[in-house]
Design an enzyme around this catalytic site. Structure first.
Site, PDB file in Angstrom:
ATOM      1  N   LYS A 234      12.482  11.266  37.621  1.00 49.91           N
ATOM      2  CA  LYS A 234      12.125   9.907  37.207  1.00 49.91           C
ATOM      3  C   LYS A 234      12.179   8.964  38.415  1.00 49.91           C
ATOM      4  CE  LYS A 234      13.659   6.257  34.104  1.00 49.91           C
ATOM      5  NZ  LYS A 234      14.664   5.822  33.128  1.00 49.91           N
ATOM      6  N   GLU A 240      19.142  16.182  45.204  1.00 52.59           N
ATOM      7  CA  GLU A 240      19.013  17.632  44.965  1.00 52.59           C
ATOM      8  C   GLU A 240      17.539  18.009  44.798  1.00 52.59           C
ATOM      9  OE1 GLU A 240      21.034  15.597  43.364  1.00 52.59           O
ATOM     10  OE2 GLU A 240      23.075  16.415  43.410  1.00 52.59           O
ATOM     11  N   GLY A 292      16.511   9.376  31.376  1.00 59.62           N
ATOM     12  CA  GLY A 292      16.354  10.751  31.860  1.00 59.62           C
ATOM     13  C   GLY A 292      16.731  11.786  30.811  1.00 59.62           C
ATOM     14  N   ARG A 293      17.871  11.598  30.148  1.00 60.14           N
ATOM     15  CA  ARG A 293      18.336  12.602  29.181  1.00 60.14           C
ATOM     16  C   ARG A 293      17.589  12.526  27.855  1.00 60.14           C
ATOM     17  NH1 ARG A 293      22.131   9.042  30.770  1.00 60.14           N
ATOM     18  NH2 ARG A 293      22.968   7.555  29.260  1.00 60.14           N
ATOM     19  N   GLU A 378      26.880  12.090  28.954  1.00 58.13           N
ATOM     20  CA  GLU A 378      26.363  11.054  29.847  1.00 58.13           C
ATOM     21  C   GLU A 378      26.071   9.775  29.038  1.00 58.13           C
ATOM     22  OE1 GLU A 378      22.600  11.363  32.264  1.00 58.13           O
ATOM     23  OE2 GLU A 378      23.987  11.915  33.851  1.00 58.13           O
ATOM     24  N   HIS A 409      34.052  36.388  21.076  1.00 60.91           N
ATOM     25  CA  HIS A 409      34.814  37.357  21.872  1.00 60.91           C
ATOM     26  C   HIS A 409      35.338  36.733  23.157  1.00 60.91           C
ATOM     27  CE1 HIS A 409      33.904  40.634  19.163  1.00 60.91           C
ATOM     28  NE2 HIS A 409      32.741  40.023  18.998  1.00 60.91           N
ATOM     29  N   LYS A 530      27.183   9.501  43.525  1.00 63.24           N
ATOM     30  CA  LYS A 530      26.007   9.507  44.415  1.00 63.24           C
ATOM     31  C   LYS A 530      26.266   8.646  45.646  1.00 63.24           C
ATOM     32  CE  LYS A 530      22.562  10.044  40.751  1.00 63.24           C
ATOM     33  NZ  LYS A 530      21.508   9.371  40.010  1.00 63.24           N
TER      34      LYS A 530
END
Ligand code: F6P
Length: 567
Positions: A234, A240, A292-293, A378, A409, A530
């Site tokens: 965005k 990254e 974004g999410r 977030e 398990h 950041k």
């Protein structure tokens, strides 16, 4: 400013205004004024819920089931192909009544409307959160309509192998989504979940990690000439993603003559994508008003659209839209996202639970818990109210989970006998085989029923243990039970149902944030990391290490520099 309770007080007292003298009217007005700035925990309903909690706490769900054959009918309902059973919760009808009242006192109805009509619900960034606009196909804003038309054309071009102008060139077979957070988890989770609908010609890959191992693992198995990289960001400045994109560009240069044909971008800042070298007509827009999410519904869903085709992608949007309509129009008592939100609040704020488990019993939903981690934590991992004061109550839970059978398990032991209360959502598909469904149902029943010491003792005696041994073993085999769970049952994992499922959680999270009076759409905590990253990176890249760093950071930087010099 919050207006908790004020409207209700006025409504409740308005009929008396005519009989009250002026002094009393002023008094009522003053009471109203002070009530307007009430925090959640000061609401009368909150106090009633605290009292109710004390009554409910010692009671066992199992005895409710034994005494009320209608409990499942009372506490379950269906929406399209999605069934919610919330009967295995520590609730009575009175609990739901009180919780719904709490939602009303917190003006949830108004806040839901605010979301849909585009109020700047993200107050710190002065933005609306209009992801719901992206799935209301009959009322698409022009810019959204145009964007989806472009995605459709693009998808068709790739499907018909018309991407390269020169037909002698290779065709695209591998689509690589490069992004992180919302620009990664949504595309990855949905593409995996709907992989049974994938176009047979394409493989889809996802690169998010800055650790080169991730990138190299993908580059090793693709043919550069047949690869298309979607750089999805965005902001188009996430370190990254941009680092990975640059590395890919350098790698690709050696293999292809027409570099730019191997990249498309998804971003709200096209200038930056153009500066990176991606042609304007290969950039798909997103907007400031999509978080974004919450962006899988936008062009961030490009890889999904390419894999499952546009008709399926639109069905995905339609499923979410159906959930939007349900959320906006249903009374709280029969509103799936609101009920899930209130159950969460019941455990977090009254039972002091700090976790929430997501347990899909479907390999296809393997990464759904990861997706919900970002969506929920977030959004609601905050302790500051909309007015900027500290909330004096717990908010967003720690979300975790895995594909259910694997969890059984691994960590389920703690659920059954550990000291923590961990409410769980079990997600089941009607298409799964018997063993998987039986596994899930036996777990929800075991969590609810547990095993008494007496039962365990009797089992040991039946197995011919001595009574001393039975006494000893039965204390270890006692399982307290009374552990709550919801079961979400989807008939099938279709694009429509997946869309509805994701939107269900989005709205659950929004309803919780609204009741907790926090901003579910910013993420200032992430921003701090950041900022610090830039300073630390500078330190790493220069010879000198600043002794102003805290001792731990300084020590670790020195240690890393030493390690690096040895390589
Ligand atoms: O770091 C948090 C975050 O801002 C998320 O909210 C977002 O989904 C992710 O980074 C990626 O951001 P972008 O799409 O701008 O690269």
């Amino acid at each position: 400013m919050t207006t908790y309770y004020s409207i209700e007080i006025v409504a409740a007292t308005s009929e008396y205004y005519f009989t009250l003298d002026l002094k009393s009217v002023i008094l009522v007005a003053l009471i109203n004024y002070f009530l307007t700035d009430m925090s959640l925990t000061q609401l009368n309903t909150y106090t009633s819920l605290l009292q109710h909690y004390a009554e409910i706490k010692p009671l066992r769900m199992q005895s409710w089931f034994e005494n009320d054959p209608m409990r499942y009918d009372t506490f379950s309902f269906q929406l399209g192909e999605l069934l919610l059973d919330y009967s295995k919760n520590r609730i009575t009808e009175e609990t739901i009544k009180l919780l719904c009242q709490l939602a009303k006192d917190a003006h949830l109805e108004k806040k839901i409307n605010d979301l849909f009509v585009g109020h700047p619900v993200n107050t710190t960034e002065k933005r609306a959160a209009l992801h719901t606009k992206l799935r209301d196909r009959k009322n698409f804003p022009l810019e959204v309509k145009t964007c989806f038309e472009r995605i459709k054309l693009f998808t068709e071009k790739l499907h018909h192998q018309q991407w390269f102008d020169n037909s002698n060139e290779n065709e695209i077979t591998d689509i690589i989504n490069v992004g992180i957070g919302g620009s990664h988890l949504g595309p990855m989770m949905t593409t995996e979940a709907l992989s049974h609908l994938s176009h047979p010609k394409f493989r889809c890959h996802f690169i998010s990690n800055i650790d080169e191992t991730h990138l190299n693992a993908v580059l090793k198995i693709i043919n550069p000439k047949k690869s298309l990289f979607i750089i999805s960001s965005k902001s188009f400045s996430t370190i990254e993603t941009i680092t990975n994109a640059k590395k890919i560009k350098t790698w690709l240069k050696d293999f292809v003559p027409n570099l730019e044909k191997h990249f498309v971008a998804v971003t709200a800042v096209p200038e930056k994508a153009i500066a990176f070298g991606i042609p304007e007509d290969q950039i798909f827009k997103m907007w400031d008003w999509v978080g974004g999410r919450y962006s899988i519904w936008s062009s961030v869903g490009l890889s999904l659209a390419l894999m499952i085709g546009m008709d399926n992608f639109f069905a995905f949007l339609d499923g979410a839209h159906a959930m939007d309509v349900h959320f906006r129009e249903s009374p709280f008592e029969k509103n799936m996202p609101v009920i899930l939100a209130l159950l969460g609040i019941w455990y977090i704020n009254f039972f002091n639970a700090s976790n929430h488990l997501i347990l899909p019993y479907a390999e296809a939903l393997n990464t759904f818990p990861l997706y919900l981690q970002q969506l929920d934590m977030e959004s609601n991992g905050k302790s500051i109210s909309m007015e900027g004061t500290n909330t004096n109550y717990a908010t967003g839970p720690l979300i975790f989970g895995v594909q259910g059978v694997n969890g059984q398990h691994s960590f389920y032991q703690l659920l059954h006998q550990g000291p923590h209360l961990v409410p769980a959502d079990f997600i089941l598909l009607g298409t799964q085989d018997e063993m998987l469904i039986a596994s899930a149902l036996s777990q929800t029943q075991a969590l609810m029923r547990g095993k008494s010491k007496q039962e365990a003792f009797q089992e040991m005696i039946n197995k011919n243990f001595t009574s001393d041994e039975a006494e000893f073993l039965s204390s270890h085999q006692t399982v307290p039970g009374n552990k709550p769970s919801n079961t979400l049952f989807l008939n099938r994992l279709t694009p429509y149902n997946l869309g509805a499922l994701i939107a269900l959680y989005e709205h659950k999270i929004y309803a919780q944030g609204a009741i907790w009076n926090i901003n579910s759409f910013d993420q200032w905590g992430v921003e701090l990391g950041k900022q610090i990253l830039n300073d630390i990176l500078k330190e790493i890249q220069q010879d000198e290490t600043n002794s102003n760093q805290d001792a731990s950071t300084y020590g670790l930087l020195m240690h890393y520099k030493k390690m690096r010099s040895l390589v």
